[in-house]
Design a protein around this motif. Structure first.
Motif, PDB file in Angstrom:
ATOM      1  N   MET A 327      12.938  -3.615  29.205  1.00 47.28           N
ATOM      2  CA  MET A 327      13.130  -4.790  28.349  1.00 47.28           C
ATOM      3  C   MET A 327      12.283  -5.961  28.826  1.00 47.28           C
ATOM      4  O   MET A 327      11.641  -6.651  28.033  1.00 47.28           O
ATOM      5  CB  MET A 327      14.607  -5.184  28.314  1.00 47.28           C
ATOM      6  CG  MET A 327      15.480  -4.227  27.526  1.00 47.28           C
ATOM      7  SD  MET A 327      17.191  -4.788  27.386  1.00 47.28           S
ATOM      8  CE  MET A 327      16.996  -6.247  26.376  1.00 47.28           C
ATOM      9  N   ALA A 328      12.287  -6.184  30.151  1.00 44.07           N
ATOM     10  CA  ALA A 328      11.527  -7.299  30.705  1.00 44.07           C
ATOM     11  C   ALA A 328      10.036  -7.138  30.432  1.00 44.07           C
ATOM     12  O   ALA A 328       9.363  -8.100  30.017  1.00 44.07           O
ATOM     13  CB  ALA A 328      11.778  -7.403  32.215  1.00 44.07           C
ATOM     14  N   LEU A 329       9.503  -5.925  30.633  1.00 43.78           N
ATOM     15  CA  LEU A 329       8.075  -5.700  30.418  1.00 43.78           C
ATOM     16  C   LEU A 329       7.707  -5.845  28.942  1.00 43.78           C
ATOM     17  O   LEU A 329       6.668  -6.436  28.615  1.00 43.78           O
ATOM     18  CB  LEU A 329       7.674  -4.318  30.934  1.00 43.78           C
ATOM     19  CG  LEU A 329       6.202  -3.925  30.769  1.00 43.78           C
ATOM     20  CD1 LEU A 329       5.257  -4.998  31.302  1.00 43.78           C
ATOM     21  CD2 LEU A 329       5.921  -2.582  31.437  1.00 43.78           C
ATOM     22  N   ALA A 330       8.548  -5.342  28.050  1.00 45.22           N
ATOM     23  CA  ALA A 330       8.285  -5.500  26.617  1.00 45.22           C
ATOM     24  C   ALA A 330       8.165  -6.982  26.262  1.00 45.22           C
ATOM     25  O   ALA A 330       7.262  -7.389  25.513  1.00 45.22           O
ATOM     26  CB  ALA A 330       9.402  -4.850  25.800  1.00 45.22           C
ATOM     27  N   GLU A 331       9.058  -7.783  26.814  1.00 45.81           N
ATOM     28  CA  GLU A 331       9.041  -9.222  26.529  1.00 45.81           C
ATOM     29  C   GLU A 331       7.809  -9.893  27.128  1.00 45.81           C
ATOM     30  O   GLU A 331       7.209 -10.782  26.518  1.00 45.81           O
ATOM     31  CB  GLU A 331      10.335  -9.850  27.033  1.00 45.81           C
ATOM     32  CG  GLU A 331      11.532  -9.441  26.172  1.00 45.81           C
ATOM     33  CD  GLU A 331      12.880  -9.701  26.815  1.00 45.81           C
ATOM     34  OE1 GLU A 331      12.906 -10.276  27.932  1.00 45.81           O
ATOM     35  OE2 GLU A 331      13.906  -9.326  26.216  1.00 45.81           O
ATOM     36  N   ILE A 332       7.404  -9.454  28.307  1.00 45.35           N
ATOM     37  CA  ILE A 332       6.195  -9.991  28.934  1.00 45.35           C
ATOM     38  C   ILE A 332       4.968  -9.688  28.063  1.00 45.35           C
ATOM     39  O   ILE A 332       4.131 -10.560  27.817  1.00 45.35           O
ATOM     40  CB  ILE A 332       6.008  -9.410  30.359  1.00 45.35           C
ATOM     41  CG1 ILE A 332       7.064  -9.992  31.314  1.00 45.35           C
ATOM     42  CG2 ILE A 332       4.601  -9.692  30.892  1.00 45.35           C
ATOM     43  CD1 ILE A 332       7.148  -9.274  32.645  1.00 45.35           C
ATOM     44  N   LEU A 333       4.870  -8.437  27.584  1.00 48.98           N
ATOM     45  CA  LEU A 333       3.730  -8.051  26.754  1.00 48.98           C
ATOM     46  C   LEU A 333       3.707  -8.790  25.419  1.00 48.98           C
ATOM     47  O   LEU A 333       2.650  -8.961  24.815  1.00 48.98           O
ATOM     48  CB  LEU A 333       3.745  -6.534  26.506  1.00 48.98           C
ATOM     49  CG  LEU A 333       3.597  -5.641  27.747  1.00 48.98           C
ATOM     50  CD1 LEU A 333       3.599  -4.174  27.360  1.00 48.98           C
ATOM     51  CD2 LEU A 333       2.339  -5.984  28.530  1.00 48.98           C
ATOM     52  N   ALA A 334       4.882  -9.240  24.974  1.00 50.18           N
ATOM     53  CA  ALA A 334       4.971  -9.991  23.715  1.00 50.18           C
ATOM     54  C   ALA A 334       4.818 -11.501  23.942  1.00 50.18           C
ATOM     55  O   ALA A 334       5.019 -12.284  23.013  1.00 50.18           O
ATOM     56  CB  ALA A 334       6.302  -9.702  23.036  1.00 50.18           C
ATOM     57  N   GLY A 335       4.468 -11.876  25.180  1.00 51.16           N
ATOM     58  CA  GLY A 335       4.238 -13.289  25.476  1.00 51.16           C
ATOM     59  C   GLY A 335       5.479 -14.064  25.860  1.00 51.16           C
ATOM     60  O   GLY A 335       5.453 -15.297  25.936  1.00 51.16           O
ATOM     61  N   GLN A 336       6.572 -13.345  26.130  1.00 49.62           N
ATOM     62  CA  GLN A 336       7.804 -14.007  26.551  1.00 49.62           C
ATOM     63  C   GLN A 336       7.950 -13.933  28.070  1.00 49.62           C
ATOM     64  O   GLN A 336       7.086 -13.401  28.758  1.00 49.62           O
ATOM     65  CB  GLN A 336       9.004 -13.375  25.844  1.00 49.62           C
ATOM     66  CG  GLN A 336       8.948 -13.495  24.326  1.00 49.62           C
ATOM     67  CD  GLN A 336      10.163 -12.878  23.645  1.00 49.62           C
ATOM     68  OE1 GLN A 336      11.135 -12.495  24.297  1.00 49.62           O
ATOM     69  NE2 GLN A 336      10.114 -12.775  22.320  1.00 49.62           N
ATOM     70  N   ALA A 337       9.069 -14.453  28.566  1.00 49.43           N
ATOM     71  CA  ALA A 337       9.289 -14.513  30.024  1.00 49.43           C
ATOM     72  C   ALA A 337      10.305 -13.456  30.446  1.00 49.43           C
ATOM     73  O   ALA A 337      11.466 -13.769  30.722  1.00 49.43           O
ATOM     74  CB  ALA A 337       9.760 -15.900  30.427  1.00 49.43           C
ATOM     75  N   GLY A 338       9.897 -12.199  30.469  1.00 46.12           N
ATOM     76  CA  GLY A 338      10.797 -11.135  30.892  1.00 46.12           C
ATOM     77  C   GLY A 338      11.096 -11.225  32.374  1.00 46.12           C
ATOM     78  O   GLY A 338      10.232 -11.589  33.177  1.00 46.12           O
ATOM     79  N   HIS A 339      12.325 -10.897  32.742  1.00 45.67           N
ATOM     80  CA  HIS A 339      12.732 -11.040  34.147  1.00 45.67           C
ATOM     81  C   HIS A 339      13.875 -10.086  34.467  1.00 45.67           C
ATOM     82  O   HIS A 339      14.745  -9.845  33.636  1.00 45.67           O
ATOM     83  CB  HIS A 339      13.182 -12.480  34.423  1.00 45.67           C
ATOM     84  CG  HIS A 339      13.773 -12.687  35.785  1.00 45.67           C
ATOM     85  ND1 HIS A 339      13.025 -12.647  36.934  1.00 45.67           N
ATOM     86  CD2 HIS A 339      15.055 -12.922  36.180  1.00 45.67           C
ATOM     87  CE1 HIS A 339      13.816 -12.864  37.978  1.00 45.67           C
ATOM     88  NE2 HIS A 339      15.046 -13.028  37.544  1.00 45.67           N
ATOM     89  N   VAL A 340      13.890  -9.544  35.693  1.00 47.96           N
ATOM     90  CA  VAL A 340      14.991  -8.725  36.192  1.00 47.96           C
ATOM     91  C   VAL A 340      15.508  -9.349  37.477  1.00 47.96           C
ATOM     92  O   VAL A 340      14.728  -9.631  38.395  1.00 47.96           O
ATOM     93  CB  VAL A 340      14.547  -7.274  36.472  1.00 47.96           C
ATOM     94  CG1 VAL A 340      15.699  -6.475  37.085  1.00 47.96           C
ATOM     95  CG2 VAL A 340      14.070  -6.592  35.194  1.00 47.96           C
ATOM     96  N   ASN A 341      16.809  -9.569  37.554  1.00 50.96           N
ATOM     97  CA  ASN A 341      17.428 -10.078  38.777  1.00 50.96           C
ATOM     98  C   ASN A 341      17.846  -8.882  39.626  1.00 50.96           C
ATOM     99  O   ASN A 341      18.895  -8.274  39.398  1.00 50.96           O
ATOM    100  CB  ASN A 341      18.641 -10.951  38.432  1.00 50.96           C
ATOM    101  CG  ASN A 341      19.285 -11.550  39.678  1.00 50.96           C
ATOM    102  OD1 ASN A 341      18.872 -11.267  40.794  1.00 50.96           O
ATOM    103  ND2 ASN A 341      20.312 -12.369  39.483  1.00 50.96           N
ATOM    104  N   TYR A 342      17.029  -8.534  40.594  1.00 52.28           N
ATOM    105  CA  TYR A 342      17.290  -7.348  41.408  1.00 52.28           C
ATOM    106  C   TYR A 342      18.450  -7.530  42.377  1.00 52.28           C
ATOM    107  O   TYR A 342      18.911  -6.564  42.991  1.00 52.28           O
ATOM    108  CB  TYR A 342      16.024  -6.937  42.163  1.00 52.28           C
ATOM    109  CG  TYR A 342      14.972  -6.340  41.250  1.00 52.28           C
ATOM    110  CD1 TYR A 342      15.061  -5.018  40.838  1.00 52.28           C
ATOM    111  CD2 TYR A 342      13.916  -7.108  40.776  1.00 52.28           C
ATOM    112  CE1 TYR A 342      14.123  -4.460  39.990  1.00 52.28           C
ATOM    113  CE2 TYR A 342      12.960  -6.575  39.925  1.00 52.28           C
ATOM    114  CZ  TYR A 342      13.067  -5.239  39.529  1.00 52.28           C
ATOM    115  OH  TYR A 342      12.142  -4.694  38.681  1.00 52.28           O
ATOM    116  N   ASP A 343      18.939  -8.756  42.515  1.00 48.09           N
ATOM    117  CA  ASP A 343      20.097  -9.002  43.374  1.00 48.09           C
ATOM    118  C   ASP A 343      21.412  -8.672  42.666  1.00 48.09           C
ATOM    119  O   ASP A 343      22.463  -8.641  43.295  1.00 48.09           O
ATOM    120  CB  ASP A 343      20.128 -10.469  43.826  1.00 48.09           C
ATOM    121  CG  ASP A 343      18.975 -10.807  44.757  1.00 48.09           C
ATOM    122  OD1 ASP A 343      18.533  -9.899  45.496  1.00 48.09           O
ATOM    123  OD2 ASP A 343      18.515 -11.962  44.752  1.00 48.09           O
TER     124      ASP A 343
END
Length: 464
Positions: A327-343
């Motif tokens: 989900m995060a990568l899809a949003e990054i590729l679409a120009g959004q700010a994808g992020h995963v909180n690994y904690d």
């Protein structure tokens, strides 16, 4: 030659979630998958089928041990193994067909076949080459061999998790090599079916990396359920003769040699990234020392336009971790700010009782030298758990000693895999244990144990 914005190699949880999100964001997307069905290891031979068998055998356990106590009397159900496997296959089919429907709904193309990357911007599937601005590797993982051991998997007598999900018949005895999540879940399935199950673990305790107090209690509970444990032992060799297995192992404490016989051996010592046939060497994609694809914080590999997510990169090999990255990568590729909180990535073991965790363990906090406090509550004090014969286990919440901010939570008990998300949400918002303690919880529910543990971080639990 078809042209896409995004081509994803692999249709497991990381790949298919990424594809659907890309479709939702207006990116022309295709997924390469060589299986006959979508969903990867998880839906076909992993998470979903194993949970179906866990559910079925838990119902058997309830009928055998608890029905009569509740006044439900009658003949104990017999096991029709073929029908149980058919039920499992039906569950798989419903889920994989669901992914096909979602692909069509979101205009995602399925490129059927095994993919390779001849060069940046191109993916080859069979004889066809497709172009894409962005290529995502989400090819998942495969069974890892046992280090230093002579073990050959034949998926009949010596099986991986895949073979364990489709044995021709229920064996009399099974040896599980590895005391981690996969081994304990499938070991529980067969123990409930009356199989003599012995778990051999290299380390001195099961579930490595788990909170030590939880792991110790977990092993005791499983032992009461009939599983036998040999810890601190290294399997040396497995020999198959006349349809039976001879297992040779050494105890690490004194290097003494021992042998064990079993009808089936389940090798469950972990998984490794599956990247065979992709052409990564030719492309010059950077790899870690552990054979994972090296990526930056935006999932970019060392080759421009090629990305990787899920089990092929660093981090826990969990379906939901892969989904979040997708989900995060899809949003990054679409120009959004994808992020995963690994904690804040929970882990769950779907035995009975379930085991769930998120955040830091006591051992980690001690190693950091961080001041913390512990709030614990036993399910023996939970009315719903006692009524449902599910009072084994406890909730442990770890909070910062000064700020009261929740740092981790560890649960062994009923519905632990669902309960843990209350703390996940709390941690995402930086909540204190007091915030959780002051939130009204419905009565009677298992979730009250979470509130009681949070209260125990302060003045004390009410029902303890």
């Amino acid at each position: 030659m078809a042209q896409y914005d995004v081509i994803i190699i692999g249709s497991g949880p990381g790949g298919y979630v990424c594809a659907i999100r890309c479709g939702q964001l207006g990116l022309k997307t295709a997924v390469v998958e060589g299986r006959e069905t979508l969903g990867g290891t998880c839906l076909n031979v992993g998470c979903i089928p194993s949970k179906a068998l866990l559910h079925a055998t838990h119902q058997l356990h309830e009928a055998e041990h608890n029905f009569a106590k509740m006044g439900l009397k009658g003949k104990t159900p017999s096991v029709d193994w073929k029908q149980m496997l058919a039920y499992k296959e039906d569950v798989i089919g419903q889920n994989t067909k669901g992914i096909e429907f979602l692909f069509k709904k979101n205009k995602v193309d399925w490129l059927k076949g095994w993919g390779s990357i001849p060069e940046a911007g191109k993916v080859k599937v069979g004889d066809e080459v497709h172009e894409a601005k962005h290529i995502i590797i989400a090819s998942g993982s495969e069974v890892a061999p046992v280090p230093g051991a002579d073990i050959k998997i034949d998926e009949k007598v010596v099986v991986s998790s895949t073979g364990a999900l489709e044995l021709d018949k229920i064996p009399s005895s099974m040896v599980v090599v590895g005391g981690g999540v996969i081994g304990l879940e499938l070991g529980s399935v067969y123990a409930r079916l009356g199989v003599e199950v012995t778990v051999i673990e290299f380390l001195d305790g099961i579930t490595p990396g788990q909170d030590a107090e939880v792991a110790k209690n977990f092993q005791k509970i499983l032992a009461k359920q009939g599983l036998k444990f040999i810890t601190g032992a290294a399997v040396q060799k497995v020999t198959v003769k006349n349809g039976k297995a001879d297992i040779s192992y050494k105890l690490r404490k004194d290097d003494s040699a021992h042998d064990l016989k079993a009808d089936v051996v389940l090798v469950a010592t972990g998984r490794k990234p599956f990247t065979e046939g992709l052409g990564l060497d030719t492309l010059g994609i950077g790899m870690t020392d552990r054979g994972q694809i090296s990526v930056d914080d935006h999932y970019r590999t060392t080759v421009k336009g090629i990305y990787a997510i899920g089990d092929v990169i660093e981090g826990p090999m969990l379906a939901h971790k892969a989904e979040d990255e997708g989900m995060a990568l899809a949003e990054i590729l679409a120009g959004q700010a994808g992020h995963v909180n690994y904690d804040v990535i929970p882990g769950v073991i779907y035995t009975h009782p379930e085991v769930a965790n998120v955040g830091l363990t006591e051992e980690m906090l001690k190693q950091e030298g961080r001041a913390y406090k512990v709030g614990k509550f036993s399910f023996m004090g939970n009315g719903r758990a006692k009524a449902n014969f599910a009072a084994d286990g406890f909730v442990k919440i770890l909070a910062d000693k000064e700020t009261d901010r929740i740092l981790g939570c560890h649960v062994i008990g009923p519905m632990a895999g669902d309960l843990i998300h209350e703390v996940c949400v709390a941690m995402e918002f930086g909540a204190a244990a007091e915030d959780l303690a002051r939130t009204c919880h419905a009565h009677p529910t298992y979730s009250e144990a979470m509130r009681e543990a949070a209260l125990a971080c302060g003045d004390g639990a009410i029902h303890a």
